[in-house]
Design a protein around this motif. Structure first.
Motif: not given
Length: 121
Positions: A34-43, A91-101
């Motif tokens: 698995y990959s462990w990721k950081w993602l973000r979504q600015p407004p 850099d203002t955003a909602v930050y997510y951590c996630a798992r992926g393949s």
């Protein structure tokens, strides 16, 4: 069932370092493959992949953020962390951590609920 939870400050001042931790339960961050990721979504913008730490500990970063980003892990706590240096209001955003393949994209199969980070003085 794998669960991820982001934690960290919700407000960061410009030029400072944003630090977030992702705590994983229900599965080990060292499990193949698995990959462990950081993602973000600015407004008003699309979800953006920031970087990945693989089950092996190898890291990959988005070219646009590579100079400011570090991802590390603590296997004893089953956590991985994001550091983003020299932040600006962009850099203002909602930050997510996630798992992926996959490694270097914004796809995921399990994701945290997200944490709002605002960069402001």
């Amino acid at each position: 069932q794998v669960q991820l939870q982001e934690s960290g400050p919700g407000l960061v001042k410009p030029s400072q370092t944003l630090s977030l931790t992702c705590t994983v339960s229900g599965g080990s961050i060292t499990t193949n493959f698995y990959s462990w990721k950081w993602l973000r979504q600015p407004p008003g913008k699309a979800l953006e992949w920031m970087g990945t730490i693989r089950y092996s500990g190898v890291t990959y970063y988005s070219p646009s953020l590579k100079s400011r980003t570090s991802i590390s892990r603590d296997t004893s706590k089953n956590q991985f962390t994001l550091q983003l240096r020299s932040v600006t209001p962009e850099d203002t955003a909602v930050y997510y951590c996630a798992r992926g393949s996959t490694i270097a994209d914004d796809t995921w199969d399990h994701r945290g609920q997200g944490t709002q980070v605002t960069v402001s003085s």
